[in-house]
Design a protein around this motif. Structure first.
Motif, PDB file in Angstrom:
ATOM      1  N   THR A  92       0.703 -56.196-112.393  1.00  0.00           N
ATOM      2  CA  THR A  92       1.968 -54.852-112.037  1.00  0.00           C
ATOM      3  C   THR A  92       3.052 -55.577-111.658  1.00  0.00           C
ATOM      4  O   THR A  92       3.598 -54.779-112.189  1.00  0.00           O
ATOM      5  N   LEU A 136      -2.084 -53.215-122.193  1.00  0.00           N
ATOM      6  CA  LEU A 136      -2.440 -51.767-122.731  1.00  0.00           C
ATOM      7  C   LEU A 136      -3.269 -51.942-123.794  1.00  0.00           C
ATOM      8  O   LEU A 136      -4.215 -51.105-124.307  1.00  0.00           O
ATOM      9  N   ARG A 179      -4.187 -42.879-110.261  1.00  0.00           N
ATOM     10  CA  ARG A 179      -2.758 -43.364-110.535  1.00  0.00           C
ATOM     11  C   ARG A 179      -1.565 -42.511-109.036  1.00  0.00           C
ATOM     12  O   ARG A 179      -0.644 -43.433-109.169  1.00  0.00           O
ATOM     13  N   LYS A 210       2.808 -56.416-120.618  1.00  0.00           N
ATOM     14  CA  LYS A 210       1.695 -55.415-120.001  1.00  0.00           C
ATOM     15  C   LYS A 210       1.335 -54.251-120.706  1.00  0.00           C
ATOM     16  O   LYS A 210       0.637 -53.776-121.876  1.00  0.00           O
ATOM     17  N   ARG A 255      -4.441 -57.431-108.525  1.00  0.00           N
ATOM     18  CA  ARG A 255      -3.311 -56.204-109.478  1.00  0.00           C
ATOM     19  C   ARG A 255      -2.052 -56.431-108.560  1.00  0.00           C
ATOM     20  O   ARG A 255      -1.818 -55.349-110.046  1.00  0.00           O
ATOM     21  N   ALA A 302      -0.620 -42.169-119.480  1.00  0.00           N
ATOM     22  CA  ALA A 302      -1.331 -43.776-118.781  1.00  0.00           C
ATOM     23  C   ALA A 302       0.133 -44.525-119.669  1.00  0.00           C
ATOM     24  O   ALA A 302       0.418 -46.331-118.999  1.00  0.00           O
ATOM     25  N   HIS A 355       2.483 -47.087-116.810  1.00  0.00           N
ATOM     26  CA  HIS A 355       1.952 -48.441-116.793  1.00  0.00           C
ATOM     27  C   HIS A 355       3.404 -49.356-116.646  1.00  0.00           C
ATOM     28  O   HIS A 355       3.907 -50.812-116.007  1.00  0.00           O
ATOM     29  N   GLU A 404       0.494 -51.090-112.383  1.00  0.00           N
ATOM     30  CA  GLU A 404      -1.183 -51.888-113.138  1.00  0.00           C
ATOM     31  C   GLU A 404      -1.411 -51.089-114.555  1.00  0.00           C
ATOM     32  O   GLU A 404      -2.258 -49.919-114.231  1.00  0.00           O
ATOM     33  N   PRO A 405      -1.133 -51.937-115.666  1.00  0.00           N
ATOM     34  CA  PRO A 405      -1.612 -51.736-117.121  1.00  0.00           C
ATOM     35  C   PRO A 405      -3.526 -50.909-116.432  1.00  0.00           C
ATOM     36  O   PRO A 405      -3.986 -51.618-115.906  1.00  0.00           O
ATOM     37  N   ALA A 406      -3.446 -49.554-117.359  1.00  0.00           N
ATOM     38  CA  ALA A 406      -4.863 -49.363-116.610  1.00  0.00           C
ATOM     39  C   ALA A 406      -5.299 -48.916-118.507  1.00  0.00           C
ATOM     40  O   ALA A 406      -4.356 -48.303-118.896  1.00  0.00           O
TER      41      ALA A 406
END
Lengths: 127, 174
Positions: free
Chosen positions: A21, A32, B134, A28, A17, B27, B31, B35-37
């Motif tokens: 990040t 996404l 978050r 990213k 993780r 979100a 990101h 961390e991307p979610a």
């Protein structure tokens, strides 16, 4: 007691993780986008009725509701075994936080419920 | 990259005067820092331009975006492939978050995303479990300036929310 090394698992996950990040913004963005597409594909199983139901937490109630409201007799017939509670039929199939309540008119000969309501207790994770 | 289509349209309606400013939050903005979610939509916080409809300020924006190819899907507009939710609240915290948003490249487009301290403050104000989670991510990865955050929370009356968060998500000496 298991001698499984949970500490090691946590370290590996945290490392993974942390790497995610630290990725550049553009990378990213691609992640996404893929995550969103995957979520959309999963939601393709059902038709959302409102924007709120498209939340990332996947409102199970909506899924079940739309599924059942569009269901025909064969679908109803294929439902898992149910518990009968007085005049309503209670069906626990989506975990402890989600309960379907069929206000079925069991006195009628038809197997189709006359009204269907989906209720979802709040376990704190879906305020 | 589909998100740059959204940014291109936001920049276009800003240039056309429908909005005077905007910032991506939620979100998608988060990101950039953590961390991307998975998320299903883009939250866009807007400040309306002068001369908008007083009762229905989003209406001309929607009409213009639809005329340029956006599709209506419930209470979202889908631009490209991304559902976009426009949020125009007017609260001072959001106004400041938009005003202080930072430039960010989205492919060949330059958009605006909220800064980490404002994202955390808004998450605390929203107060859902996933918002708290978050916030915990921001702190865990050191993505937020804690001194700046504390000052922000105090300024907008969110100190109590911060204390509540800390009891639910022990994050060390913060």
């Amino acid at each position: 007691m298991s001698d499984f090394d949970w500490q090691r698992v946590r370290q590996i996950k945290d490392l993974y993780r942390a790497k995610l990040t630290a990725l550049p913004f553009e990378e990213k963005l691609h992640i996404l986008e893929r995550l969103r597409l995957r979520a959309s594909e999963l939601r393709g199983m059902w038709q959302p009725t409102s924007a709120g139901e498209r939340s990332a937490t996947s409102n199970v109630r909506a899924f079940v509701g739309s599924w059942l409201f569009t269901a025909s007799v064969p679908i109803v017939a294929s439902l898992p075994p149910v518990q009968t509670v007085s005049n309503a039929t209670r069906l626990d199939m989506f975990g402890p936080s989600t309960t379907l309540l069929f206000a079925a008119d069991l006195t009628q000969s038809s197997t189709l419920p006359t009204t269907i309501a989906a209720t979802k207790s709040n376990d704190g994770s879906h305020p | 990259m589909a998100l740059q289509e959204v940014i291109a349209e936001l920049n276009r309606i800003k240039a056309a005067g429908f909005i005077s400013d905007y910032a991506v939050g939620g979100a998608v903005a988060a990101h950039a820092y953590i961390e991307p979610a998975a998320t299903v939509d883009v939250d866009v916080f807007v400040v309306f331009g002068a001369g908008g409809h007083p009762l229905s300020p989003l209406a001309p924006i929607w009409a213009d975006l639809i005329a340029h190819g956006a599709k209506v899907e419930d209470d979202h507009l889908v631009i490209g492939t991304w559902p976009v939710q426009f949020l125009a609240d007017g609260r001072p915290l959001l106004a400041e978050a938009i005003g202080s948003a930072r430039a960010q490249n989205f492919g060949d487009q330059v958009g605006k995303i909220m800064g980490p301290e404002h994202l955390v403050a808004i998450a605390l104000a929203t107060g859902r479990m996933k918002d708290y989670a978050r916030v915990a991510e921001f702190i865990k990865y050191g993505a937020v300036n804690l001194d700046a955050l504390r000052a922000l929370l105090e300024r907008f009356g969110l100190t109590e929310r911060w204390e509540t968060f800390k009891t639910r998500f022990p994050t060390g000496n913060v």
